[in-house]
Write a protein that holds these residues in place. Structure first.
Motif, PDB file in Angstrom:
ATOM      1  N   ASN A 114      18.734  65.097  24.776  1.00  0.00           N
ATOM      2  CA  ASN A 114      18.137  64.561  23.484  1.00  0.00           C
ATOM      3  C   ASN A 114      18.955  64.526  22.343  1.00  0.00           C
ATOM      4  N   PHE A 115      20.471  64.163  22.577  1.00  0.00           N
ATOM      5  CA  PHE A 115      21.143  64.505  21.458  1.00  0.00           C
ATOM      6  C   PHE A 115      20.855  63.332  20.304  1.00  0.00           C
ATOM      7  N   SER A 116      20.425  62.326  20.699  1.00  0.00           N
ATOM      8  CA  SER A 116      19.948  61.307  19.642  1.00  0.00           C
ATOM      9  C   SER A 116      18.919  61.399  18.749  1.00  0.00           C
ATOM     10  N   GLU A 117      18.048  62.497  19.668  1.00  0.00           N
ATOM     11  CA  GLU A 117      16.898  62.677  18.546  1.00  0.00           C
ATOM     12  C   GLU A 117      16.919  63.853  17.772  1.00  0.00           C
ATOM     13  N   TYR A 118      17.260  64.047  16.444  1.00  0.00           N
ATOM     14  CA  TYR A 118      17.807  65.033  15.587  1.00  0.00           C
ATOM     15  C   TYR A 118      16.979  65.881  15.565  1.00  0.00           C
ATOM     16  N   GLU A 119      15.578  65.827  15.420  1.00  0.00           N
ATOM     17  CA  GLU A 119      14.644  67.031  14.964  1.00  0.00           C
ATOM     18  C   GLU A 119      14.408  67.807  16.430  1.00  0.00           C
ATOM     19  N   THR A 120      14.653  67.192  17.603  1.00  0.00           N
ATOM     20  CA  THR A 120      14.446  67.604  18.948  1.00  0.00           C
ATOM     21  C   THR A 120      15.682  68.546  19.106  1.00  0.00           C
ATOM     22  N   GLY A 162      24.598  66.365  12.984  1.00  0.00           N
ATOM     23  CA  GLY A 162      24.630  65.523  11.752  1.00  0.00           C
ATOM     24  C   GLY A 162      23.278  65.609  11.127  1.00  0.00           C
ATOM     25  N   ASN A 163      22.697  64.411  10.290  1.00  0.00           N
ATOM     26  CA  ASN A 163      21.388  64.489   9.554  1.00  0.00           C
ATOM     27  C   ASN A 163      21.209  63.195   9.269  1.00  0.00           C
ATOM     28  N   PRO A 164      19.995  62.871   9.683  1.00  0.00           N
ATOM     29  CA  PRO A 164      19.356  61.399   9.447  1.00  0.00           C
ATOM     30  C   PRO A 164      19.333  61.189   7.890  1.00  0.00           C
ATOM     31  N   GLY A 165      19.033  62.236   7.288  1.00  0.00           N
ATOM     32  CA  GLY A 165      18.676  62.407   5.641  1.00  0.00           C
ATOM     33  C   GLY A 165      17.376  61.674   5.582  1.00  0.00           C
ATOM     34  N   LEU A 166      16.930  61.707   4.408  1.00  0.00           N
ATOM     35  CA  LEU A 166      15.525  60.988   3.920  1.00  0.00           C
ATOM     36  C   LEU A 166      15.888  59.793   3.237  1.00  0.00           C
ATOM     37  N   LYS A 172      24.233  61.931   7.587  1.00  0.00           N
ATOM     38  CA  LYS A 172      25.697  62.301   8.117  1.00  0.00           C
ATOM     39  C   LYS A 172      25.678  61.953   9.824  1.00  0.00           C
ATOM     40  N   GLU A 173      26.518  61.523  10.418  1.00  0.00           N
ATOM     41  CA  GLU A 173      26.683  60.958  11.554  1.00  0.00           C
ATOM     42  C   GLU A 173      26.853  62.194  12.447  1.00  0.00           C
ATOM     43  N   ALA A 174      26.173  62.232  13.688  1.00  0.00           N
ATOM     44  CA  ALA A 174      26.184  63.187  14.660  1.00  0.00           C
ATOM     45  C   ALA A 174      27.885  63.095  15.443  1.00  0.00           C
ATOM     46  N   ASP A 175      27.910  64.130  15.940  1.00  0.00           N
ATOM     47  CA  ASP A 175      29.271  64.367  16.663  1.00  0.00           C
ATOM     48  C   ASP A 175      29.163  65.173  17.794  1.00  0.00           C
TER      49      ASP A 175
END
Length: 251
Positions: A114-120, A162-166, A172-175
């Protein structure tokens, strides 16, 4: 107009009852708590009594038995229940320690899916850390530096998501490489501390995070599908309002 509004509300009611709204299938457990870790703490309290209360400890364990069997196979449950049956306090605690380590591994491995899903990913990591928090006093007592290192790696893993921000602000890009490195480091330290040869064999299956029979612990608001029913309702209400206004103008 009154009849139209009644029909509108009836339609919305039917939609909300029949539409497969994902959120209704979820439970909203505290993302900073892990059921298995909470049971572990309760069991320790019972086992620390003089004499140990094995019956109550077993009752606590049975509340998560089904979930343990589902995600880690039946073997851990058989062993721990046998330890309780034998009134073997030391083995119960040792095997519960290992079970918690396996749970941390399960949560962190699920992030890979689920890495592409930030909240999850963030909530899975929180669950993993909540599990470690239950083990941390023991690790700290035996090896304070290791405890600090594991906590530090959890912090690094969190930043790597990372952080998708509001609306893009604070984005911030995930690594993924950084996350994998922290995950491997955490696994390595826990295996060493709790004398586990493997965190996978016989305990994990790749579909543990996404099986349809499994409850999710949160609503993933980043998934647009969870917003679809609400969007449909808004469109219907808007259409009804526009239709009513136009009809009045014609009259």
């Amino acid at each position: 107009m009154k009849k139209l509004l009644i029909y509108c509300f009836m339609l919305i009611f039917v939609l909300t009852q029949s539409f497969p709204i994902s959120a209704k299938a979820y439970t909203y457990g505290d993302p900073n708590e892990e059921a298995l870790a909470e049971v572990y703490k309760k069991m320790l309290i019972e086992l620390d009594k003089n004499p140990p209360d094995y019956v109550t400890a077993e009752n606590h364990f049975n509340t998560v038995k089904e979930e343990v069997d589902m995600h880690m196979g039946s073997e851990p449950t058989k062993v721990i229940l046998q330890n309780l049956e034998n009134n073997d306090k030391e083995q119960v605690i040792n095997n519960m320690d290992k079970l918690l380590v396996l749970n941390i591994a399960r949560r962190l491995e699920n992030i890979d899916e689920n890495f592409s899903e930030y909240e999850t990913s963030k909530r899975l990591l929180a669950k993993g850390f909540a599990t470690y928090e239950a083990l941390s006093p023991k690790v700290e007592a035996r090896n304070p530096e290791m405890d600090k290192e594991i906590r530090s790696e959890f912090d690094i893993a969190l930043n790597s998501l990372g952080n998708p921000g509001l609306f893009g602000v604070g984005q911030k890009e995930a690594d993924k490489k950084a996350f994998d490195a922290s995950k491997d480091k955490i696994f390595s330290l826990l295996k060493k501390e709790f004398n586990l040869k493997s965190l996978k064999v016989g305990h994990f299956t790749g579909d543990s995070a996404n099986t349809s029979t499994k409850k999710k612990d949160w609503t993933d608001i980043s998934n647009l599908r969870n917003w679809l029913p609400l969007m449909i309702i808004v469109v219907i209400i808007g259409a009804v309002v526009i239709y009513t206004i136009r009809k009045k103008k014609i009259k």
